[in-house]
Write a protein that holds these residues in place. Structure first.
Motif, PDB file in Angstrom:
ATOM      1  N   LEU A 288       0.769  -1.097   0.168  1.00 25.79           N
ATOM      2  CA  LEU A 288      -0.001   0.085   0.015  1.00 25.79           C
ATOM      3  C   LEU A 288       1.058   1.302   0.011  1.00 25.79           C
ATOM      4  N   ILE A 289       2.014   1.151   0.764  1.00 24.63           N
ATOM      5  CA  ILE A 289       2.771   2.294   0.687  1.00 24.63           C
ATOM      6  C   ILE A 289       3.478   2.461  -0.716  1.00 24.63           C
ATOM      7  N   GLN A 290       3.671   1.361  -1.439  1.00 25.73           N
ATOM      8  CA  GLN A 290       4.128   1.467  -2.702  1.00 25.73           C
ATOM      9  C   GLN A 290       3.188   2.048  -3.685  1.00 25.73           C
ATOM     10  N   ILE A 291       1.872   1.570  -3.593  1.00 26.13           N
ATOM     11  CA  ILE A 291       0.845   2.265  -4.346  1.00 26.13           C
ATOM     12  C   ILE A 291       0.576   3.535  -4.150  1.00 26.13           C
ATOM     13  N   THR A 292       0.575   4.078  -2.988  1.00 25.25           N
ATOM     14  CA  THR A 292       0.553   5.703  -2.572  1.00 25.25           C
ATOM     15  C   THR A 292       1.816   6.183  -3.268  1.00 25.25           C
ATOM     16  N   GLU A 293       3.161   5.953  -3.312  1.00 27.74           N
ATOM     17  CA  GLU A 293       4.084   6.656  -4.018  1.00 27.74           C
ATOM     18  C   GLU A 293       3.839   6.651  -5.450  1.00 27.74           C
ATOM     19  N   ASN A 294       3.638   5.453  -5.881  1.00 27.75           N
ATOM     20  CA  ASN A 294       3.320   5.508  -7.282  1.00 27.75           C
ATOM     21  C   ASN A 294       2.138   6.304  -7.855  1.00 27.75           C
ATOM     22  N   THR A 295       1.164   6.238  -7.171  1.00 22.14           N
ATOM     23  CA  THR A 295      -0.215   7.198  -7.332  1.00 22.14           C
ATOM     24  C   THR A 295       0.401   8.645  -7.304  1.00 22.14           C
ATOM     25  N   SER A 296       1.088   9.019  -6.428  1.00 30.26           N
ATOM     26  CA  SER A 296       1.515  10.698  -6.161  1.00 30.26           C
ATOM     27  C   SER A 296       2.451  10.738  -7.308  1.00 30.26           C
ATOM     28  N   GLN A 297       3.189   9.974  -7.695  1.00 29.34           N
ATOM     29  CA  GLN A 297       4.135  10.189  -8.855  1.00 29.34           C
ATOM     30  C   GLN A 297       3.239  10.543 -10.100  1.00 29.34           C
ATOM     31  N   ILE A 298       2.348   9.687 -10.379  1.00 29.06           N
ATOM     32  CA  ILE A 298       1.427   9.706 -11.428  1.00 29.06           C
ATOM     33  C   ILE A 298       0.791  11.053 -11.666  1.00 29.06           C
ATOM     34  N   LEU A 299       0.140  11.341 -10.204  1.00 25.89           N
ATOM     35  CA  LEU A 299      -0.630  12.640 -10.189  1.00 25.89           C
ATOM     36  C   LEU A 299       0.125  13.807 -10.172  1.00 25.89           C
ATOM     37  N   ARG A 300       1.271  13.723  -9.636  1.00 22.63           N
ATOM     38  CA  ARG A 300       1.982  15.056  -9.552  1.00 22.63           C
ATOM     39  C   ARG A 300       2.989  15.127 -10.715  1.00 22.63           C
ATOM     40  N   LYS A 301       3.000  14.333 -11.552  1.00 16.33           N
ATOM     41  CA  LYS A 301       3.905  14.188 -12.481  1.00 16.33           C
ATOM     42  C   LYS A 301       5.326  14.220 -12.297  1.00 16.33           C
TER      43      LYS A 301
ATOM     44  N   ASP B  27      10.774  14.259  -0.944  1.00 15.19           N
ATOM     45  CA  ASP B  27      11.673  13.566  -0.173  1.00 15.19           C
ATOM     46  C   ASP B  27      11.365  13.072   1.255  1.00 15.19           C
ATOM     47  N   ALA B  28      10.642  14.177   1.929  1.00 11.40           N
ATOM     48  CA  ALA B  28       9.967  13.821   3.298  1.00 11.40           C
ATOM     49  C   ALA B  28       9.222  12.276   3.152  1.00 11.40           C
ATOM     50  N   CYS B  29       8.374  12.368   2.259  1.00  9.22           N
ATOM     51  CA  CYS B  29       7.548  11.197   2.177  1.00  9.22           C
ATOM     52  C   CYS B  29       8.243   9.998   1.924  1.00  9.22           C
ATOM     53  N   LEU B  30       9.153   9.939   1.018  1.00  5.00           N
ATOM     54  CA  LEU B  30       9.953   8.744   0.651  1.00  5.00           C
ATOM     55  C   LEU B  30      10.574   8.510   1.918  1.00  5.00           C
ATOM     56  N   ARG B  31      11.377   9.312   2.629  1.00  6.22           N
ATOM     57  CA  ARG B  31      12.254   9.009   3.842  1.00  6.22           C
ATOM     58  C   ARG B  31      11.037   8.151   4.823  1.00  6.22           C
ATOM     59  N   GLU B  32      10.122   8.849   4.975  1.00  7.94           N
ATOM     60  CA  GLU B  32       9.168   8.456   6.136  1.00  7.94           C
ATOM     61  C   GLU B  32       8.519   6.861   5.692  1.00  7.94           C
ATOM     62  N   HIS B  33       8.343   6.931   4.318  1.00 11.18           N
ATOM     63  CA  HIS B  33       7.737   5.456   3.791  1.00 11.18           C
ATOM     64  C   HIS B  33       8.960   4.438   3.743  1.00 11.18           C
ATOM     65  N   GLY B  34      10.050   4.986   3.797  1.00  5.61           N
ATOM     66  CA  GLY B  34      11.325   3.949   3.800  1.00  5.61           C
ATOM     67  C   GLY B  34      11.590   3.442   5.310  1.00  5.61           C
ATOM     68  N   GLU B  35      11.196   4.264   6.267  1.00  9.20           N
ATOM     69  CA  GLU B  35      10.996   4.007   7.537  1.00  9.20           C
ATOM     70  C   GLU B  35      10.038   3.052   8.069  1.00  9.20           C
ATOM     71  N   MET B  36       8.879   3.233   7.606  1.00  8.38           N
ATOM     72  CA  MET B  36       7.637   2.435   7.685  1.00  8.38           C
ATOM     73  C   MET B  36       8.042   1.280   6.967  1.00  8.38           C
ATOM     74  N   ARG B  37       8.521   1.120   6.116  1.00  8.42           N
ATOM     75  CA  ARG B  37       8.845  -0.223   5.370  1.00  8.42           C
ATOM     76  C   ARG B  37       9.617  -1.054   6.208  1.00  8.42           C
ATOM     77  N   GLU B  38      10.925  -0.389   6.734  1.00 10.02           N
ATOM     78  CA  GLU B  38      11.825  -1.148   7.628  1.00 10.02           C
ATOM     79  C   GLU B  38      11.101  -1.421   8.766  1.00 10.02           C
ATOM     80  N   THR B  39      10.287  -0.861   9.259  1.00 12.95           N
ATOM     81  CA  THR B  39       9.555  -1.362  10.318  1.00 12.95           C
ATOM     82  C   THR B  39       8.694  -2.597  10.059  1.00 12.95           C
ATOM     83  N   ALA B  40       7.815  -2.584   8.925  1.00  6.57           N
ATOM     84  CA  ALA B  40       7.233  -3.637   8.639  1.00  6.57           C
ATOM     85  C   ALA B  40       8.044  -4.829   8.520  1.00  6.57           C
ATOM     86  N   ILE B  41       9.398  -4.743   7.689  1.00  2.00           N
ATOM     87  CA  ILE B  41      10.144  -5.550   7.370  1.00  2.00           C
ATOM     88  C   ILE B  41      10.530  -6.492   8.637  1.00  2.00           C
TER      89      ILE B  41
END
Length: 75
Positions: free
Chosen positions: A23-36, A41-55
């Motif tokens: 879901l984090i990845q889908i959110t990032e992909n959707t954001s990138q598509i909509l924003r073009k 960077d702050a979102c990518l950093r925080e998402h990375g931290e959330m991914r590491e916690t989930a891992i």
């Protein structure tokens, strides 16, 4: 709690970690598509931290799966 129940909970925790990280990845992909453009960077950093916690959670209950390599390969 018997062994079967413990294994079921481990499976559910692992599966929830997979769902959360996808879901984090889908959110990032959707954001990138909509924003073009890439997400902030702050979102990518925080998402990375959330991914590491989930891992870490997933690995605690189901070590040795392909999940860490898959997630760390996401862009």
């Amino acid at each position: 709690m018997d062994t079967e129940e413990k294994e079921m909970f481990k499976d559910l925790l692992w599966l929830n970690a997979v769902i959360a990280t996808e879901l984090i990845q889908i959110t990032e992909n959707t954001s990138q598509i909509l924003r073009k453009q890439p997400p902030p960077d702050a979102c990518l950093r925080e998402h990375g931290e959330m991914r590491e916690t989930a891992i870490a959670i997933a690995e605690k209950y189901r070590p040795g799966t392909a999940l860490p390599a898959h997630l760390r390969g996401h862009q």
